[in-house]
Design an enzyme around this catalytic site. Structure first.
Site, PDB file in Angstrom:
ATOM      1  N   HIS A 132      26.434  17.399  35.813  1.00 31.93           N
ATOM      2  CA  HIS A 132      27.414  16.504  36.443  1.00 31.93           C
ATOM      3  C   HIS A 132      26.778  15.412  37.305  1.00 31.93           C
ATOM      4  CE1 HIS A 132      30.741  19.092  35.197  1.00 31.93           C
ATOM      5  NE2 HIS A 132      30.116  20.143  35.704  1.00 31.93           N
ATOM      6  N   CYS A 167      31.723  27.539  34.658  1.00 33.60           N
ATOM      7  CA  CYS A 167      30.472  26.781  34.546  1.00 33.60           C
ATOM      8  C   CYS A 167      29.282  27.698  34.832  1.00 33.60           C
ATOM      9  CB  CYS A 167      30.452  25.615  35.524  1.00 33.60           C
ATOM     10  SG  CYS A 167      31.023  24.066  34.819  1.00 33.60           S
ATOM     11  N   HIS A 183      60.288  27.330  53.088  1.00 35.33           N
ATOM     12  CA  HIS A 183      59.593  26.052  52.985  1.00 35.33           C
ATOM     13  C   HIS A 183      60.451  24.907  52.437  1.00 35.33           C
ATOM     14  CE1 HIS A 183      55.876  27.944  54.229  1.00 35.33           C
ATOM     15  NE2 HIS A 183      56.070  28.895  53.341  1.00 35.33           N
ATOM     16  N   ARG A 227      45.952  32.156  51.161  1.00 36.20           N
ATOM     17  CA  ARG A 227      47.073  31.762  52.003  1.00 36.20           C
ATOM     18  C   ARG A 227      48.393  32.266  51.427  1.00 36.20           C
ATOM     19  NH1 ARG A 227      49.931  31.970  54.858  1.00 36.20           N
ATOM     20  NH2 ARG A 227      50.820  30.674  56.492  1.00 36.20           N
ATOM     21  N   CYS A 285      51.316  35.054  52.974  1.00 38.15           N
ATOM     22  CA  CYS A 285      52.767  34.912  53.072  1.00 38.15           C
ATOM     23  C   CYS A 285      53.437  36.077  52.356  1.00 38.15           C
ATOM     24  CB  CYS A 285      53.233  33.604  52.445  1.00 38.15           C
ATOM     25  SG  CYS A 285      53.509  32.293  53.639  1.00 38.15           S
TER      26      CYS A 285
END
Lengths: 223, 110, 119, 142
Positions: free
Chosen positions: A42, A76, A143, A180, A184
């Site tokens: 890359h 990769c 949310h 995360r 919740c």
């Protein structure tokens, strides 16, 4: 988010996530046992990785489902570097991801509007709206229906994943969107989706589409 | 080695007060916090920090700190020093479990 | 546990308002203050997703409060309020809580007794 | 709740002493100053009055001093009221600092008072107190 937390994120000399970015930058050109580094294929990350993180989760033709950026990094490692995949939330993986995500900072979240993605998006939306756990709450109920209101002392955000991986003050370290989301889910006393599960990819696909057009601010600082 | 981020202006005028900012990767484990098994995690803190300024004429500690458990993980310290001459700033962190790390930054003073 | 009439007391022991107050104030047990505010001044950070509990005892009868706590979705399917004394009909419940209610029958009574003091 | 449950709840509350205070604030300050009197003024402790997460709270202490060889700050100490330990940090500086201002990020276990104390080269001590409110996290990491 308080002004103090915002200031911490905005100034790279104060943003603790930049410690992980620095590590990621070093890992980028560190060769694996077979002599290949990320840079071997890359080249220069600021050029080759520009805007890449903003397109994830992206469809993977081999597994025929959307995958997260960290899964791509692991692919990769396996396919090009003959290295073993790093476990979820491994510090090196978070570092690489932070370094790649930084190259999309300020750019718009632009998930692939691929036909192959649509069924995953649809299922992700269903997960988002599904009431789960003993507390019987869906993501949407907090949310979408109540952002800005206070859950105890904490304002509810709109759940736009613009800054992952994040340095979360609560964690005192870096973590992924999957971590995360799992927080919740355990919060409502549900069994969290497994790391790198198809369900998780579906929910992340939905969240990314929902945030399309918003500017990336990774690696972000969040309370 | 722990990753550190040092911010020092590379150029300064003689007599100018410059801000120095250092950030280092470290858990700053307090020794008061229970782990997932409910047992208290052993203390692992950076206890001391110092900045030595070699300006070609003198080489002395211009700032130092003693840190306790209340300092946040991945500690950030920002302080000031007078740019007295071109040379190097050497930063040293020392702590529990034999932790010791040194970093240097060059400064050009005109 | 199926109560014949949801509105009737769940236990023979009358609810204790002091214990009820402690349950409401506790952020791991009652969780009430995450969404509601209540006249519990020592608990500083109270939520504003749901109506204040102040005056709950003058707006409702004990039976109405009990019904709402047991399964508020019976009254309003869109409610964000958890069902505190229902053990089934959930999805993906964490193994630790599977098949269990949030409150015991006595805890429901204690909380009702406390709320009835909020006139 | 029966008695056994009540005891179980109590046991949860009793785990807290891991976070209980050691010694008092005034005593910790006295130890550092060697018993010398402190005066309010010349020091400014800058911190948000309402903190949304107590794990990393930015704090800056500034002392009004010319920072000359004749008149300068030699040390600054930071104390807290309700963390497990009274000390936060101690900084040593001198005329080479040019400016008596130090910033860091600290942990605050709960709502409490913070005190910055500056020691001058003439042996005087100056203080500033600030009360900080720390928001409780709604969802704590399991």
């Amino acid at each position: 988010m308080s002004p103090a937390t915002q200031a911490m994120q905005k100034d790279d000399t104060q943003n603790p996530a930049m410690l992980w970015v620095k590590d990621g930058e070093a890992l980028w050109s560190k060769p694996a046992a077979n002599g290949k580094s990320c840079a071997s294929c890359h080249n220069d990350a600021p050029k080759s990785m520009k805007g890449i993180a903003a397109t994830y989760p992206a469809f993977d033709t081999q597994s025929r489902r959307p995958i997260h950026l960290s899964e791509r990094i692991n692919l990769c490692r396996k396919n090009k570097q003959d290295a073993s995949p790093l476990p979820p939330e491994h510090q090196d993986l978070l570092s690489m991801e932070s370094y790649v995500a930084l190259q999309s900072r300020g750019m718009s979240i632009a998930p692939h509007r691929d036909k192959r993605m649509s069924e995953f998006f649809t299922r992700g939306e269903k997960h988002y709206k599904q009431r789960i756990g003993q507390l019987d709450l869906s993501c949407a109920q907090c949310h979408d229906d109540n952002p800005g209101k206070r859950l105890a002392g904490t304002p509810i955000p709109q759940a736009h994943p613009t800054g992952y991986p994040i340095y979360r003050l609560e964690w005192q370290g870096m973590g992924s969107l999957q971590r995360r989301i799992r927080n919740c889910m355990s919060g409502v006393r549900a069994e969290p989706f497994a790391f790198n599960s198809t369900e998780m990819a579906e929910l992340e696909t939905y969240l990314a589409s929902r945030a399309a057009g918003m500017a990336m601010d990774a690696p972000a600082v969040r309370p | 080695m722990a990753r550190a981020l040092i911010t020092v202006p590379p150029n300064a005028k003689r007599g100018e007060v410059i801000e120095v900012r250092v950030l280092i990767q470290h858990p700053m484990e307090t020794g008061y916090r229970p782990g997932s098994d409910g047992r208290i995690l052993p203390r692992d803190l950076i206890r001391k920090f110092s900045c030595r300024y070699d300006d070609g004429k003198s080489n002395e500690i211009v700032f130092s700190a003693e840190l306790y458990a209340a300092i946040a993980a991945n500690p950030l310290i920002s302080f000031h020093t007078v740019a007295t001459g071109s040379g190097t700033l050497t930063f040293l962190w020392e702590g529990d479990n034999g932790f010791m790390q040194s970093e240097m930054a060059a400064i050009k003073v005109s | 546990m199926l109560a014949p009439a949801l509105a009737a007391p769940l236990t023979d022991t009358p609810g204790d308002p002091a214990r009820g107050r402690a349950i409401v104030a506790n952020r791991q047990v009652g969780l009430c203050l995450l969404c509601h505010s209540a006249p519990i001044p020592e608990e500083r950070f109270q939520g504003d997703l749901a109506p204040s509990l102040a005056g709950a005892g003058s707006r409702n009868t004990a039976d109405q409060l009990r019904e709402r706590i047991i399964d508020s979705r019976k009254l309003n399917p869109q409610s964000i309020m958890p069902s505190y004394h229902r053990a089934d009909g959930f999805s993906r419940v964490a193994p630790a809580q599977a098949g269990k209610t949030i409150f015991t029958a006595q805890q429901v009574e204690d909380v009702v007794a406390y709320l009835m003091t909020l006139k | 709740m029966n008695r056994r449950q009540a005891l179980a709840t109590l046991a949860v509350v009793m785990v807290r002493p891991a976070f209980a205070a050691e010694g008092d604030l005034a005593g910790a300050i006295r130890t550092w100053t060697g018993g010398a009197a402190t005066k309010e003024g010349r020091v400014k402790l800058d911190i948000a009055e309402l903190v949304d997460n107590g794990n990393a709270v930015p704090i800056t202490v500034t002392v009004d001093s010319p920072m000359t060889a004749a008149n300068h700050v030699t040390a600054i100490a930071l104390f807290n009221e309700k963390n497990p330990q009274r000390d936060i940090a101690r900084f040593q500086l001198g005329p080479r600092a040019g400016k008596a201002q130090v910033s860091t990020r600290i942990r605050l276990a709960t709502t409490q008072r913070l005190v910055a104390v500056a020691k001058m080269n003439d042996g005087s001590f100056w203080t500033h107190n600030v009360d900080v409110i720390v928001t409780l996290a709604a969802c704590i990491e399991d």
